[in-house]
Write an enzyme that holds these catalytic residues in place. Structure first.
Site, PDB file in Angstrom:
ATOM      1  N   LYS A 196      -0.832   9.250 -14.448  1.00  0.00           N
ATOM      2  CA  LYS A 196       1.044   9.353 -13.723  1.00  0.00           C
ATOM      3  C   LYS A 196      -0.337  10.802 -14.156  1.00  0.00           C
ATOM      4  O   LYS A 196      -0.530  11.575 -14.463  1.00  0.00           O
ATOM      5  CB  LYS A 196       2.233   9.392 -15.610  1.00  0.00           C
TER       6      LYS A 196
HETATM    7  C1  PLP Z   1       4.269   3.710 -15.855  1.00  0.00           C
HETATM    8  C2  PLP Z   1       5.477   3.207 -14.726  1.00  0.00           C
HETATM    9  C3  PLP Z   1       6.042   3.453 -16.338  1.00  0.00           C
HETATM   10  C4  PLP Z   1       5.652   2.580 -17.668  1.00  0.00           C
HETATM   11  O1  PLP Z   1       4.703   3.266 -18.105  1.00  0.00           O
HETATM   12  P1  PLP Z   1       3.398   2.610 -19.362  1.00  0.00           P
HETATM   13  O2  PLP Z   1       3.042   4.304 -19.451  1.00  0.00           O
HETATM   14  O3  PLP Z   1       2.253   1.806 -18.463  1.00  0.00           O
HETATM   15  O4  PLP Z   1       3.942   1.625 -19.975  1.00  0.00           O
HETATM   16  C5  PLP Z   1       7.502   2.599 -16.419  1.00  0.00           C
HETATM   17  N1  PLP Z   1       7.796   2.586 -14.648  1.00  0.00           N
HETATM   18  C6  PLP Z   1       7.473   3.290 -13.977  1.00  0.00           C
HETATM   19  C7  PLP Z   1       8.132   3.148 -12.508  1.00  0.00           C
HETATM   20  C8  PLP Z   1       5.903   3.626 -14.042  1.00  0.00           C
HETATM   21  O5  PLP Z   1       5.413   3.849 -12.901  1.00  0.00           O
END
Ligand code: PLP
Length: 368
Positions: free
Chosen positions: A183
């Site tokens: 992210k």
């Molecule tokens: C990354 C992501 C998640 C989940 O986040 P994690 O930290 O990996 O649990 C949920 N929704 C979307 C759209 C994502 O890109």
């Protein structure tokens, strides 16, 4: 041989690495002062609203659903085009995800189709800002208010993005972020939820850690079933080193996206993302390959050229877990078409403009 260019890579600076070493030497490595400081900084970025951190974005979403009162028998409207966590958390709390097709231009949930999916069992909507492109918050909240639905914004990909000049997380109902390694801002693994009011803090903290409330020197009570979702100080320290760089990261991502638009060969017949340089945080730069191109061969050929390409995401109603709940191919034609042809090209702050040129040239060669 030019080095391999991954589709993403975190930017962790030496000061952050030193800070993590300090935490490791401090004798307190799980939730503690770093988590408190990280939450305070997140709250500041979200206009002073109450924010609590989690060990993943998924955990933040699951607790968000519980805070919204979503239970067995309820329906939750969302997009079929997201990381599968978005719908998995709905199943996790015993509710039913109800998918609504995407707008093929934005690749986000088509808000014009949402009202037709609302039933007496609908309790909430989970919009997803795919690639960091925000869902129209004005239209979203207008629909939610008219039908008295809760909104749990899955802003996992849109941390640092905004809607009409307002930072996501600084307004709205429940807003969940992810700080997964891929992210825009990372803790390695982590997440957070912005609460609509401070009154939800005690329940949010209980749901985060085994339902426990402590009082006085020795008091402990458990009155609700909570999970094990707390962020560690080690992870929070990474996040604390990232937050001051958020504006720089976002600006760099926008500049790289602009470079893609300038250099991408329009005659290749790919569908490009909307050119949103105001609101999107450009979490990903995704193009839709022409139908004549076999995606797996494109990915393999790009890897041969030293370029990493990702797939985010196949339409999730077609996963067998979801097919078993009744969804079929053909239910959401736009999401299915995008899910079949979409590729994520390299985009991360440490990339150079020359890297963008290299990706565009390689893609043109492979697609020719
Ligand atoms: C990354 C992501 C998640 C989940 O986040 P994690 O930290 O990996 O649990 C949920 N929704 C979307 C759209 C994502 O890109």
């Amino acid at each position: 041989m030019t080095p391999h260019l991954p589709f993403t890579r975190p930017s962790i600076d030496e000061a952050t690495i030193a800070g993590v070493a300090e935490v490791l030497r401090s004798g307190w490595i799980t939730s503690g002062p770093q988590v408190k400081a990280f939450e305070a900084e997140l709250s500041r970025l979200c206009g002073g609203r109450a924010v609590r951190s989690f060990n993943s974005g998924t955990a933040a979403l699951e607790v968000g659903l519980r805070l919204a009162g979503v239970r067995a028998g309820d329906e939750v409207i969302t997009t079929p085009l997201s990381w599968v966590a978005t719908a998995n958390v709905v199943l996790e709390v015993g509710a039913r995800p109800v998918f609504v097709d995407v707008d093929p231009r934005t690749r986000n949930i088509d808000l014009e189709r949402v009202e037709a999916a609302i039933t007496p069992a609908t309790r909430a909507i989970i919009p997803v800002d795919l690639a960091g492109l925000p869902v129209d918050r004005d239209r979203l909240y207008e629909i939610a208010e008219r039908h008295r639905l809760r909104v749990l914004e899955d802003a996992a990909q849109s941390f640092g993005a905004s809607w009409r000049g307002r930072t996501l997380g600084s307004f709205g109902d429940l807003v969940a972020f992810s700080f997964h390694a891929n992210k825009n801002v990372t803790c390695a693994e982590g997440g957070a939820i912005v609460l609509p009011g401070p009154d939800l803090v005690p329940l949010c903290e209980k749901l985060r850690l085994q339902g426990v409330t402590r009082s006085g020197e020795d008091g402990m009570e458990v009155d609700v079933l909570g999970g094990k979702f707390n962020l560690t100080d080690v992870a929070a320290r990474i996040g604390l080193g990232q937050l001051p760089r958020l504006a720089e990261f976002t600006a760099r991502r926008r500049a790289l996206a602009r470079a893609y638009f300038e250099r991408w060969d329009a005659s290749l017949d790919c569908e490009l993302p909307p050119q949103d340089f105001e609101d999107s945080n450009w979490h990903m730069f995704q193009v839709l390959l022409p139908q004549r191109v076999e995606r797996a061969r494109f990915i393999a050929a790009m890897r041969e050229a030293g370029i990493g390409v990702g797939v985010h995401y196949p339409a999730m109603h077609l996963f067998s877990l979801y097919r078993a709940l009744g969804w079929r191919a053909g239910d959401f034609p736009h999401a299915e078409r995008v899910g079949r042809g979409i590729v994520t090209l390299p985009l991360f702050p440490a990339m150079t403009d020359a890297d963008v040129a290299r990706v565009c040239e390689a893609a043109a060669r492979v697609l020719a």
